[in-house]
Design a protein around this motif. Structure first.
Motif, PDB file in Angstrom:
ATOM      1  N   GLU A  30       0.834  -1.207   0.000  1.00  0.00           N
ATOM      2  CA  GLU A  30       0.000   0.000   0.000  1.00  0.00           C
ATOM      3  C   GLU A  30       0.870   1.258   0.000  1.00  0.00           C
ATOM      4  N   GLY A  31       0.478   2.217  -0.819  1.00  0.00           N
ATOM      5  CA  GLY A  31       1.193   3.489  -0.903  1.00  0.00           C
ATOM      6  C   GLY A  31       2.287   3.518  -1.946  1.00  0.00           C
ATOM      7  N   CYS A  32       2.690   2.360  -2.444  1.00  0.00           N
ATOM      8  CA  CYS A  32       3.730   2.328  -3.477  1.00  0.00           C
ATOM      9  C   CYS A  32       3.141   2.760  -4.815  1.00  0.00           C
ATOM     10  N   LYS A  33       3.995   3.299  -5.647  1.00  0.00           N
ATOM     11  CA  LYS A  33       3.585   3.746  -6.975  1.00  0.00           C
ATOM     12  C   LYS A  33       4.091   2.742  -8.002  1.00  0.00           C
ATOM     13  N   VAL A  41       7.934  -2.314 -15.860  1.00  0.00           N
ATOM     14  CA  VAL A  41       7.065  -2.065 -14.713  1.00  0.00           C
ATOM     15  C   VAL A  41       7.959  -1.759 -13.521  1.00  0.00           C
ATOM     16  N   THR A  42       7.757  -0.589 -12.910  1.00  0.00           N
ATOM     17  CA  THR A  42       8.561  -0.171 -11.769  1.00  0.00           C
ATOM     18  C   THR A  42       7.670  -0.007 -10.543  1.00  0.00           C
ATOM     19  N   VAL A  43       8.236  -0.273  -9.389  1.00  0.00           N
ATOM     20  CA  VAL A  43       7.538  -0.097  -8.123  1.00  0.00           C
ATOM     21  C   VAL A  43       8.395   0.819  -7.266  1.00  0.00           C
ATOM     22  N   ALA A  44       7.838   1.961  -6.893  1.00  0.00           N
ATOM     23  CA  ALA A  44       8.556   2.917  -6.058  1.00  0.00           C
ATOM     24  C   ALA A  44       7.904   2.964  -4.686  1.00  0.00           C
ATOM     25  N   PRO A  45       8.708   3.125  -3.632  1.00  0.00           N
ATOM     26  CA  PRO A  45       8.142   3.198  -2.286  1.00  0.00           C
ATOM     27  C   PRO A  45       7.308   4.458  -2.108  1.00  0.00           C
ATOM     28  N   PRO A  46       6.483   4.502  -1.055  1.00  0.00           N
ATOM     29  CA  PRO A  46       5.703   5.715  -0.808  1.00  0.00           C
ATOM     30  C   PRO A  46       6.628   6.924  -0.679  1.00  0.00           C
ATOM     31  N   PRO A  47       6.189   8.091  -1.155  1.00  0.00           N
ATOM     32  CA  PRO A  47       7.037   9.274  -1.087  1.00  0.00           C
ATOM     33  C   PRO A  47       7.209   9.783   0.346  1.00  0.00           C
TER      34      PRO A  47
END
Length: 196
Positions: A30-33, A41-47
């Motif tokens: 949850e919260g990842c982009k 396909v990229t997954v970034a942590p919540p800002p």
């Protein structure tokens, strides 16, 4: 940031629809982009908090200038299939009608203004890949807020997209005023944004 290789190559049988399906099926915390950037396909942590504070302050200012038929979104996917991209900008100003369509994404070209706020780990995506992708899609204005720019936090406004390239309309260090033209007509005091 975690990158999941998608290798978007229409000629090998794995195409845009397959990349989008993988994007939709990615189970990120949850919260990842989750985005598709140049076919990956990229997954970034919540800002970070400063990132969210910048977005919130800018959103408040933009609401003062928007006509009723426009909305500001933070989690809407903007698709740019010609650049093998599906981006989730920090803010996007889109017509209300674009949000009436079913689904979780809209064509990027429907946005009047897109805002990306760089994070330390993914700044180059915002500075390079997305500048090209948004220009290719015909997004009228792209505002890049870059608190990590060479030790000097910078706000850059791109516009007049042509041939997948933008013209730099204005660029200032944080603390100075940047003008966002009509239909926004906003004098943006970048001194209110946290640096880094």
């Amino acid at each position: 940031m975690t990158a999941l290789p998608v290798d978007y190559r229409p000629d090998d049988g794995f195409g845009w629809d397959d990349a989008v399906r993988m994007w939709e099926d990615t189970d990120a915390p949850e919260g990842c982009k989750v985005e598709i950037i140049e076919g990956i396909v990229t997954v970034a942590p919540p800002p970070a908090n400063a990132h969210n504070l910048t977005a919130a302050r800018l959103q408040r200012l933009l609401y003062r200038t928007l006509p009723d038929e426009w909305e500001i979104v933070q989690t809407r996917g903007l698709s740019v299939p010609d650049s093998a991209g599906l981006y989730i900008p920090d803010l996007a100003v889109v017509p209300s009608t674009a949000l009436e369509a079913p689904g979780n994404r809209i064509p990027a070209g429907e946005a009047r203004l897109v805002v990306e706020i760089t994070s330390r780990d993914n700044a180059n995506h915002d500075r390079i890949s997305k500048v090209h992708g948004y220009a290719q899609a015909g997004v009228e204005l792209y505002l890049l807020l870059d608190p990590w720019h060479s030790g000097k936090p910078t706000a850059t406004l791109f516009g007049e997209p042509e041939d997948s390239t933008y013209r730099v309309l204005d660029s200032v260090e944080f603390g100075r005023t940047l003008r966002i033209p009509e239909p926004f007509g906003l004098e943006l005091d970048t001194g209110s944004f946290p640096a880094g």
